[in-house]
Motif scaffolding. Sequence first.
Motif, PDB file in Angstrom:
ATOM      1  N   MET A 277      46.674  68.089  60.038  1.00  0.00           N
ATOM      2  CA  MET A 277      47.135  66.853  59.409  1.00  0.00           C
ATOM      3  C   MET A 277      48.304  66.253  60.190  1.00  0.00           C
ATOM      4  O   MET A 277      48.417  65.036  60.309  1.00  0.00           O
ATOM      5  CB  MET A 277      47.559  67.113  57.950  1.00  0.00           C
ATOM      6  N   TYR A 281      48.209  62.622  61.716  1.00  0.00           N
ATOM      7  CA  TYR A 281      49.211  61.626  61.335  1.00  0.00           C
ATOM      8  C   TYR A 281      49.913  61.075  62.566  1.00  0.00           C
ATOM      9  O   TYR A 281      50.087  59.873  62.721  1.00  0.00           O
ATOM     10  CB  TYR A 281      50.221  62.245  60.369  1.00  0.00           C
ATOM     11  N   TYR A 285      48.507  57.479  62.760  1.00  0.00           N
ATOM     12  CA  TYR A 285      49.275  56.654  61.829  1.00  0.00           C
ATOM     13  C   TYR A 285      50.687  56.353  62.291  1.00  0.00           C
ATOM     14  O   TYR A 285      51.169  55.238  62.180  1.00  0.00           O
ATOM     15  CB  TYR A 285      49.356  57.336  60.461  1.00  0.00           C
ATOM     16  N   THR A 378      37.793  52.102  56.832  1.00  0.00           N
ATOM     17  CA  THR A 378      39.244  52.255  56.793  1.00  0.00           C
ATOM     18  C   THR A 378      39.619  53.319  57.818  1.00  0.00           C
ATOM     19  O   THR A 378      38.761  54.022  58.356  1.00  0.00           O
ATOM     20  CB  THR A 378      39.734  52.717  55.410  1.00  0.00           C
ATOM     21  N   SER A 380      41.172  56.166  57.397  1.00  0.00           N
ATOM     22  CA  SER A 380      40.892  57.560  57.026  1.00  0.00           C
ATOM     23  C   SER A 380      39.396  57.841  57.114  1.00  0.00           C
ATOM     24  O   SER A 380      38.984  58.932  57.499  1.00  0.00           O
ATOM     25  CB  SER A 380      41.421  57.873  55.636  1.00  0.00           C
ATOM     26  N   GLU A 381      38.565  56.836  56.786  1.00  0.00           N
ATOM     27  CA  GLU A 381      37.115  57.030  56.943  1.00  0.00           C
ATOM     28  C   GLU A 381      36.763  57.235  58.406  1.00  0.00           C
ATOM     29  O   GLU A 381      35.952  58.088  58.758  1.00  0.00           O
ATOM     30  CB  GLU A 381      36.359  55.818  56.377  1.00  0.00           C
TER      31      GLU A 381
ATOM     32  N   ARG C  27      35.452  48.837  44.696  1.00  0.00           N
ATOM     33  CA  ARG C  27      35.154  49.833  45.707  1.00  0.00           C
ATOM     34  C   ARG C  27      36.209  49.817  46.810  1.00  0.00           C
ATOM     35  O   ARG C  27      36.698  50.867  47.226  1.00  0.00           O
ATOM     36  CB  ARG C  27      33.773  49.549  46.302  1.00  0.00           C
ATOM     37  N   THR C  28      36.557  48.632  47.227  1.00  0.00           N
ATOM     38  CA  THR C  28      37.588  48.541  48.267  1.00  0.00           C
ATOM     39  C   THR C  28      38.898  49.115  47.764  1.00  0.00           C
ATOM     40  O   THR C  28      39.619  49.787  48.494  1.00  0.00           O
ATOM     41  CB  THR C  28      37.775  47.087  48.691  1.00  0.00           C
ATOM     42  N   ARG C  31      38.629  52.718  47.948  1.00  0.00           N
ATOM     43  CA  ARG C  31      38.709  53.189  49.343  1.00  0.00           C
ATOM     44  C   ARG C  31      40.130  53.089  49.867  1.00  0.00           C
ATOM     45  O   ARG C  31      40.598  53.954  50.585  1.00  0.00           O
ATOM     46  CB  ARG C  31      37.766  52.366  50.223  1.00  0.00           C
ATOM     47  N   ASN C  32      40.817  52.035  49.457  1.00  0.00           N
ATOM     48  CA  ASN C  32      42.196  51.911  49.925  1.00  0.00           C
ATOM     49  C   ASN C  32      43.080  52.981  49.309  1.00  0.00           C
ATOM     50  O   ASN C  32      44.018  53.472  49.946  1.00  0.00           O
ATOM     51  CB  ASN C  32      42.742  50.525  49.609  1.00  0.00           C
ATOM     52  N   ALA C  34      42.037  55.967  48.570  1.00  0.00           N
ATOM     53  CA  ALA C  34      41.736  57.182  49.330  1.00  0.00           C
ATOM     54  C   ALA C  34      42.479  57.154  50.656  1.00  0.00           C
ATOM     55  O   ALA C  34      43.025  58.168  51.108  1.00  0.00           O
ATOM     56  CB  ALA C  34      40.236  57.301  49.572  1.00  0.00           C
ATOM     57  N   GLU C  35      42.526  55.974  51.252  1.00  0.00           N
ATOM     58  CA  GLU C  35      43.242  55.810  52.517  1.00  0.00           C
ATOM     59  C   GLU C  35      44.713  56.170  52.345  1.00  0.00           C
ATOM     60  O   GLU C  35      45.284  56.931  53.129  1.00  0.00           O
ATOM     61  CB  GLU C  35      43.093  54.346  52.963  1.00  0.00           C
ATOM     62  N   PHE C  38      45.184  59.867  51.902  1.00  0.00           N
ATOM     63  CA  PHE C  38      45.020  60.600  53.154  1.00  0.00           C
ATOM     64  C   PHE C  38      46.276  60.456  54.019  1.00  0.00           C
ATOM     65  O   PHE C  38      46.785  61.435  54.567  1.00  0.00           O
ATOM     66  CB  PHE C  38      43.808  60.049  53.907  1.00  0.00           C
ATOM     67  N   LYS C  39      46.780  59.229  54.052  1.00  0.00           N
ATOM     68  CA  LYS C  39      47.973  58.988  54.859  1.00  0.00           C
ATOM     69  C   LYS C  39      49.152  59.779  54.288  1.00  0.00           C
ATOM     70  O   LYS C  39      49.942  60.366  55.024  1.00  0.00           O
ATOM     71  CB  LYS C  39      48.281  57.486  54.856  1.00  0.00           C
ATOM     72  N   MET C  41      48.959  62.566  52.665  1.00  0.00           N
ATOM     73  CA  MET C  41      48.788  63.968  53.037  1.00  0.00           C
ATOM     74  C   MET C  41      49.305  64.215  54.447  1.00  0.00           C
ATOM     75  O   MET C  41      49.959  65.222  54.709  1.00  0.00           O
ATOM     76  CB  MET C  41      47.306  64.358  52.968  1.00  0.00           C
ATOM     77  N   GLY C  42      49.012  63.257  55.341  1.00  0.00           N
ATOM     78  CA  GLY C  42      49.489  63.393  56.709  1.00  0.00           C
ATOM     79  C   GLY C  42      51.003  63.428  56.762  1.00  0.00           C
ATOM     80  O   GLY C  42      51.603  64.304  57.390  1.00  0.00           O
ATOM     81  N   SER C  43      51.646  62.488  56.018  1.00  0.00           N
ATOM     82  CA  SER C  43      53.109  62.478  56.107  1.00  0.00           C
ATOM     83  C   SER C  43      53.677  63.719  55.427  1.00  0.00           C
ATOM     84  O   SER C  43      54.696  64.255  55.872  1.00  0.00           O
ATOM     85  CB  SER C  43      53.694  61.193  55.534  1.00  0.00           C
TER      86      SER C  43
END
Lengths: 486, 265, 453
Positions: A277, A281, A285, A378, A380-381, C27-28, C31-32, C34-35, C38-39, C41-43
Amino acid sequence: MNVGILSLIVLGLAALGYVLARRRALAVVQGDARLLHSRTGYYGQLVFLLTAVPAFLVMAIWLFLQPILIEQRVAENIPGTAIPEGGDLTLVMSDVRRIAGGIDAMMADGSLGEAQLKDMHADQTDIRARLAGVGIALGAEVSPAVFEAAKSYRKMQKTGALAMTVVVLGLALGMMGLALSRISATLRARNLAESFVLSLLIGASLVAIATTAGIVLSLLFETWHFFQLYPARDFFFSLTWNPQFRGGSDLGFAPLIWGTLYVSLVALIVAVPIGLMIAIYLAEYAGKRVRSLAKPAIEVLAGIPTIVYGLFALITVGPFIRDWIAQPTGLGDSSSSVLTAGLVMGIMLIPFVSSLSDDIINAVPQALRDGSYGLGATQSETIKQVILPAALPGVVGAILLAASRAIGETMIVVMGAGAAAKMSLNPLEAMTTVTVKIVSQLTGDTEFASPETLVAFALGLTLFVFTLGLNVLALYIVRKYREQYE
Amino acid sequence: MFDTPKREAAVTKTDIKMSARNCQVFYGDNQAIKDVDVDIDDKTVTAFIGPSGCGKSTFLRCLNRMNDTIPICRVEGTITLDGEDIYDPKVDPVQLRAKVGMVFQKPNPFPKSIYDNIAYGPRIHGLARSRAELDDIVEKSLRRGALWDEVKDRLHEPGTGLSGGQQQRLCIARAVATEPEVLLMDEPCSALDPIATAQVEELIDELKQNFSVVIVTHSMQQAARVSQKTAFFHLGNLVEYGETGQIFTNPRDPRTESYITGRIG
Amino acid sequence: MTDIARNGSSAPAPARRNRSLLEVDDRTRRRNAAEARFKLMGSIAVIIGLLALVGLLTSILLNGMSSFRQTYVSLEVYLDPAKLDKDGSGNLEKIAKVTTFGYKPLIQKAMVATVAANGVDDQGLKAKKIADMISPEAPATIRDYVLANPDKIGETVRFDLLAGGRIDGYYKGRVTMETAALDRNVSPEQLRIADALRDAGVLDTRFNWAFFTAPDASDTRPEAAGLGVAILGSAYMMLVVLVLALPLGVAASIYLEEFAPQNWFTDLIEVNISNLAAVPSIVFGILGLAVFINYAGLPQSAPIVGGLVLTLMTLPTIIIATRAALKAVPPSIREAALGVGASKMQTVFHHVLPLAMPGILTGAIIGLAQALGETAPLLLIGMVAFVREYPAAPPEGLFDPASALPVQIYNWTTRGDPAFVERASGAIIVLLVFLLIMNILAIILRRRFERRW
């Protein structure tokens, strides 16, 4: 004469040769350097190399062979009766070496002269007490045969050293003379010197091969030795590890392998998701600023010596897990545990996984990202469905490399995992690993006579084979992956 | 700055799908696009031509906000799709790109199967409610991409195993699968051989029945063959925009004439 | 232009064409979300990584900083001739016969006198208990002084003596009145006396220079333990590594990068090097034990053996860095040199090598830093032994027993007294400072000489 001084003399001779060669080269052309085939420095270089290199080579070979030959000769002269019951020749030989060392020490402090030694016999003098006086402690009284062997051992060593000095110096002088006499205006000194240097360069690159050979041979040899004393079947299939000083040990490697794999697994469970991750990142990102700060900071973790992680496990993480997790849940009460070692090792592996994955993710072509964004995916996708599948082989390679690191790691498990060889599923219990046992069986011991010591070599070989296999596999996968995008 | 407002009236016969007004693009401090005004018609092929580095690709990437992925890139002015400003803060570029698809210069199939390549867009946008529907979409898209007959027996083999021309048609089929309204193509044939190029050009001609296609190309012949309208870019300016026939036979601007006769570029 | 009416509130997929861009559909939105998750989680992962670093360093700093300060007691000690030099001859050999045990009464007397002179309540403690507040190392300190200055016998000399480990711990927060009540080695009364002496200015805590210079000390005197021998031992090993690994590594890289033909043998060497780089360090320890000590008969615990083992371990790192540096020199330089008639060897040594030097040195420093922190192989070759004598100057000193920084740290962690944990953490700070300096040096080298071709 000791090796250091001998080396200095040879170097001095070589330097002298350099100067003489330059002079001589100029002399043969009456001072007109243009008439020489090469510049004067090359004549000097050639003589320098010819003087020093063969001499050092012979010295190295001599130092390598002398111990083997002398030991063989001495061992032949020790009568079977001098070997105590239940003992073996290697033990006697180690006594011989120590007595010889003791005699040297006595000579050095002046309590014994060469003449006295000649008349000294084990049955007349109290050798053991006198040796103890110079710090050599022996387990039993010295038998006359062993003492004689020690005397002859010492004598042969002295003779050997003297002979080596003579041969090495003779060779250096001879080669220098020969080289100097060949100097002429047409001698292709540069070409000769350069091919000489080239062979030195080749020699240097062979050190790596010699190292590997040394590792493999010493491991194989002592492991073979171990299996003479201890049945291989028990080593591989016994489920207990219980070394005893008085013999009758159980030396099954299964509990150690289990501990090693368990700790490594915990470490990978910590390191892989976090490291991956972080890589994602930072690669996809993070802005330039964040990346330029966070990336080196994470990589600092990789530069910290493992002893620091070990201490961290010992004084911080271990007690914390014991007081807040193990004792409240009643699952364990020791501060060293699989979880402690695994967790700390996981932290150590984070930068390893993250920087390797970072490289790999960056190697995925931008065109694939564009293609995905262009379809309205997106970020992440795109990462999850395009970049990671594309980078998968490389990431798998990185994880294998991390696993090999984890398996070979020593200090963190020595200080964090404990010493009890157990096969348990409870991560809060102390368990032990292959590396911990190599350290504990081998530390400070140089007499490789008992299976309890020799087992360390069998464990070392196991470790070597494991990590080598993982590395070869990982490098193969990573290389294949790189080729795909080149 | 050189285009005349009157020209617009002459070409506005069909619906205007997208239009740009005063569009400026900056990379850091460098201005890559200056004051571009352009209208893109529905169900028409529009070609952007011009010498290398003239900004035609940059402008194309503004139309579905692909430039958002480049941090130093800044877009000013307005670009609308069906009258809606696509740079409005409320607009999600993800939704926009579903409507304005894109095909790139080099074929870039994902390292997945042919099927999964096509299904990627429909899956992320949730266009299919069942496996059967997805199968239908894949088949339809591959047919539209003129690739169905060649790959129908090996849908589950990796898309990277196809030939260059097939890969590019796969990418077009992949873009078509999300049912976009506008399809942007950035020099789609520059990495292909003449036969593959001919196939792709034929495909573009068919696509215009359903989509509005914008194609950036280096080849003036290609622009003449496939497009109905042509825009000529030079040094970040839109120099001339009009019916393709008129641009190639009777350019109004001397620079356009120099370019199509081969004196600049 | 924004108010174009479109009907598309919850239309199914095919109707999507008519939806406005300005409305974000469900849906968007999902999805956003989820985006964003995910971001996040990265940080979080980055933050965990940074926290781990910070936690590691703070834990070590918190535990170790106090080892740089040490409590001393300043005492006026009367060097009683009746005890030290009974016949008054001044004969040094006779004075040397008085063991440290003979110095204890002097310290005891001085301590009691100091307590009384400063008007400190002795809390009813016996003289011996009061003297126990001074480190057992103190008699040795005074004896060394007397042997160096025998003429001072009969005089009163002021000494700064180490306070006992528990007294020292009291001022570092490791020992409290409560723990002292349960501790056999210290009593609350002693601590109260210590406090009074501190108020009187007799006892104080100051910077601990001895930590860097003193040798190791036995299990009962953590207050006297220092890193002197370990630092010296590590320095000797680094010397060996530098002298052996740098030339060998550079020579091997030059051959592989500039001269080696493409054949199976070169491949073998290359595969070998990349595999050696990944062999666990402990295996190098086994190699050292089996080959250098057991076979070649080199002494145990000697820096030369440690240096050799670390050399073999560092070699792959240096080779890999050097090859990268050589590769970075553009071929045009080689062609230019060859073009004016230089031989291949001259080209390499006159042009390529000097240009690659900064990169090579950077790699060498990083390899050295790695070697400096390595512990496991040194344990096997006996460097973990208790060594109090400083090794002699090189080259003979390379064969004397010595310790090494990381091994000394490990050694201290295995001892019972918690004061050794403080010492170990302090030693880690020292080690990390050395590593920091080396890495900064590498960075400066790289920055200063970095070339863009």
